[in-house]
Design a protein around this motif. Structure first.
Motif, short mmCIF file in Angstrom:
data_model
loop_
_atom_site.label_atom_id
_atom_site.label_comp_id
_atom_site.label_asym_id
_atom_site.label_seq_id
_atom_site.Cartn_x
_atom_site.Cartn_y
_atom_site.Cartn_z
N ASP A 75 29.77 32.22 41.22
CA ASP A 75 30.00 34.25 40.44
C ASP A 75 31.74 34.74 39.85
N ILE A 76 32.19 34.11 40.70
CA ILE A 76 33.91 35.07 40.85
C ILE A 76 33.87 34.27 38.66
N GLU A 77 34.14 33.11 38.66
CA GLU A 77 34.35 33.14 37.34
C GLU A 77 32.60 33.98 36.43
N LEU A 78 31.71 33.57 37.15
CA LEU A 78 30.97 35.14 35.81
C LEU A 78 31.96 36.36 35.67
N ASN A 79 32.29 36.71 37.37
CA ASN A 79 33.09 38.32 37.36
C ASN A 79 34.29 38.56 36.41
N LEU A 80 34.95 37.15 36.71
CA LEU A 80 35.38 37.22 35.58
C LEU A 80 35.96 36.94 34.39
N HIS B 77 34.43 39.28 33.06
CA HIS B 77 34.14 40.82 32.43
C HIS B 77 35.81 41.57 32.74
N ASP C 52 37.20 44.36 31.59
CA ASP C 52 36.64 45.43 31.77
C ASP C 52 37.11 46.10 33.30
N ILE C 53 37.31 44.92 34.47
CA ILE C 53 37.70 45.42 36.06
C ILE C 53 39.44 46.09 35.33
N PHE D 101 38.48 49.43 34.64
CA PHE D 101 38.48 50.58 35.09
C PHE D 101 39.25 50.92 36.09
N GLU D 102 40.32 49.54 36.53
CA GLU D 102 41.29 50.48 37.74
C GLU D 102 42.54 50.44 37.02
N ARG E 72 42.67 54.36 39.30
CA ARG E 72 44.25 54.71 39.19
C ARG E 72 44.88 56.18 39.51
N VAL E 73 44.42 57.10 38.02
CA VAL E 73 44.69 58.16 37.76
C VAL E 73 43.55 59.12 38.29
#
Ligand code: SF4
Lengths: 470, 194
Positions: free
Chosen positions: B167-172, B174, B177-178, B181-182, B186-187
């Motif tokens: 799952d971690i690799e699948l998330n990575l 993106h 995108d992450i 988004f961050e 943050r703004v």
């Protein structure tokens, strides 16, 4: 459609990517761990050679396995417990994660200490490998429980893939009667709509009877959303929320605080927002409620009689009722008041906060626990304990015959350490009355702290209103 | 995790129905804060004569020297049912099992296998029996046992196993995108960051 529910707003504002089929990648603002299921995630990550992406947003506490006896150390009654404690200490230090260790004033049950320290805030997402994380939805946050492997995912990537649940609103309208609490509200709801009533839903609690609750009572209500089968529970932000959060150790300060408060104004469902399911409960009809069986749904008002299995036409229900009554050694037609108890427990992430203890102390003042009954109070956090002691509540508990403990989950669940006795009947301010939850063959009745205190004094299940005057 | 390679091994027949995860790894064997060190407790209730002595039970199939180092396990209906404990799969993997062939699996157990590098293969009872004790070749790429028996698997599960993704690799995948988004967030919500 522009009107949005609170849940949709929280979901949308954290969606990093839409993955299709109703699944989204959600951004996670805070991660909480504890020594039982959290440590394994950290060690798992380390084994895979991965790092925690943002250690500053991760917090860890000791609550599940540590002992709660006065003068405790790393030694536990649970066999092998020390390893969990030591490994948690090592792994958090290595990852640079804040740990609320034994002896730290911030130590406590995760769902008590997180709000107390200002870690959960309105509008945040917060996850923890613990099913009662929904407690923290009381702050207008999206907070839910996950598994150990999912925790690794969140720690390493700051995101989780989540299938979006549907929207449900439960409105408690009308006024609660004197002596009826948030615990009675949620037990009443679950007994009326079953423990699977909210499976597949995120539940917003609303209505006049909810707005009037203190933040601590709102947490009690949201705590048991998972016992209702929900993905999580939540309550819109109002003045009380903001007042509670202000000035806590991890809440934003200065200009950031001002902006936050402004942003939080929108953290409510728009009028006209559509819910997939709505339930309305007349709060004035709720009475002090206690469980008689082995599921929180098997609960009745104290004055009512225990139902017969035949009153359930559905076969599975019928069998479940029979099994529960056998385990609990109760018979149809019995009134709860007639059940003698062996022990009383005040504690857990449901009902062990300062206001809970204050209300209990009022009942205990000038009274004594009935003969032969073991009564224990475990404050939800070290801070709760210290604050209670500063007010002299501990003395009231002790004078009444209660043990006064260090903070932790304690006998809310049996991990192989301390437990109530075999076939003992316990009245407990906790959230689960499953078979064996508080020890092998222990019979648990869950109730409000008031009812627990009153029952401890009476020696049988008893509502506070039915106690003799002192 | 390592990607799934072609497996050549003897097949251990454990042809019982409803082998639950409590049997695969009893609660008392899960006292460690780790996914590791669990293989010793694998099937502990069956594998050892007594809980304390750890003396091997000669009649239990895993203790048959013939199956030393075998990587394939044959099971009965509803294999891995019961508690969701991921420890069951962690214990099997550490022991060396890479393939489990059964007529049906517990749903959570099945997912846990995929997530932890074990290939669960669905095959009918009649087709499993004759494989007992045989030397098998399992090719996931072609979805074939011994080049002649084919099996089904969901494409996403196959991909996850073959690439050794978690799952971690699948998330990575993106990660951009992450990041973006961050950066925006943050703004927008500076108060949310510690
Ligand atoms: S107090 Fe009980 S329910 Fe709450 S987190 Fe601890 S063990 Fe779980």
């Amino acid at each position: 459609m522009s009107e949005k529910t609170l849940f949709d707003k929280l979901w949308n504002s954290h969606t990093v990517a839409d993955l299709g089929d109703g699944v989204a990648l959600l951004y996670i603002d805070r991660i909480f761990l504890h020594e039982r299921t959290g440590s394994i995630s950290l060690i798992g990550l380390e084994d895979e050679g991965r790092a925690v992406a943002n250690p500053e947003k991760v917090f860890c506490t000791m609550d599940h396995i540590i002992d709660t006896v006065p003068g405790r150390s790393d030694t536990t009654t649970m066999e092998g417990g020390r390893e969990f404690i030591e490994m948690t200490r090592q792994a958090t230090a290595q990852a640079g994660i804040r740990l609320f260790d034994i002896g730290d004033q911030r130590q406590g049950i995760v769902h008590v200490t997180s709000p107390e320290q200002g870690i959960v805030l309105p509008g945040l997402t917060l996850v923890c490998p613990d099913s009662h994380t929904c407690t923290q939805g009381a702050f207008g946050a999206l907070a839910w429980g996950i598994g150990s492997t999912e925790a690794e995912q969140a720690l390493a990537t700051n995101v989780l893939r989540v299938e979006k649940p549907k929207n449900m609103r439960v409105t408690f309208d009308g006024e609660l009667s004197a002596g009826v609490t948030a615990k009675d509200m949620i037990l009443h709801l679950i007994s009326a709509y079953s423990t699977s009533g909210a499976v597949g839903y995120a539940v917003e609690f609303a209505g006049t009877a909810v707005s009037i609750l203190s933040m601590e009572s709102r947490m009690t209500l949201c705590n048991m959303a998972v016992e209702f089968g929900a993905f999580t529970g939540m309550i819109a932000v109002d003045e009380k929320t903001v007042d509670y959060v202000e000035g806590r150790p991890f809440t934003p300060q200065g200009a950031l605080w001002d902006q936050a408060v402004k942003d939080w104004e929108d953290l409510k469902s728009d009028s006209g927002a559509k819910f997939d399911k709505e339930i309305v409960v007349d709060a004035s009809k709720i009475n002090p409620t206690v469980s008689w069986g082995t599921s929180p749904g098997q609960s009745i008002a104290i004055g009512e009689t225990i139902p017969s299995p035949e009153s359930f036409t559905e076969r599975n229900q019928n069998i479940a009722t029979k099994n529960a009554q056998k385990y609990m050694a109760v018979t149809p037609g019995t009134r709860l008041n007639d059940l003698k108890i062996d022990a009383a427990f005040i504690g857990s992430c449901t009902n062990s906060r300062l206001t809970d203890l204050r209300r209990v102390a009022k009942i205990l003042q000038g009274r004594k626990v009935a003969k032969g009954i073991r009564a224990i109070c475990v404050p939800g956090s070290t801070k709760v304990k210290q604050d209670a002691e500063a007010e002299g509540l501990d003395q009231i508990f002790k004078d009444a015959g209660f043990e006064w403990r260090e903070s932790g989950c304690s006998m809310c669940f049996f991990a192989g350490g301390e437990s109530f006795g075999f076939e003992e009947r316990v009245i407990s301010s906790t959230n689960r009355n499953f078979e064996g939850r508080q020890g092998p063959k222990t019979r648990t009745h869950i109730a409000s702290p008031e009812t627990v205190a009153a029952s401890a004094i009476a020696g049988h299940i008893c509502a506070a209103a039915d106690l003799e005057e002192v | 995790m390592e990607g799934f390679q072609t497996i050549n091994s003897k097949a251990i027949p454990l042809l019982l129905i409803n082998v639950d995860t409590d049997a695969i790894i009893p609660s008392r064997e899960m006292k460690r804060v780790s996914k590791r060190g669990l293989s010793e407790g694998l099937f502990a209730g069956w594998r050892y004569k007594s809980n304390d002595s750890r003396e091997l039970e000669p009649d239990f199939i895993l203790n048959d020297p013939e199956y030393n180092g075998a990587k394939i396990l044959l099971g009965g209906d509803n294999f891995g049912c019961g508690s969701s404990r991921e420890h069951a799969v962690w214990a099997l993997h550490e022991y060396g099992i890479r393939v489990i062939i059964a007529p049906s699996f517990g749903a959570i157990f099945y997912k846990n296998c995929i997530r932890n590098g074990i290939l669960p293969i669905l095959l009918s009872d009649q087709n499993i029996e004759p494989l007992s004790g045989k030397e098998l070749k399992i090719n996931l790429e072609n979805q074939l046992i011994n080049d002649d028996i084919s099996f089904e698997i969901a494409p996403a599960d196959k991909e996850m196993l073959l690439d050794g993704l978690d799952d971690i690799e699948l998330n990575l995948k993106h990660v951009d995108d992450i990041r973006s988004f961050e950066n925006n967030d943050r703004v927008k919500r500076p108060w949310a960051y510690l």
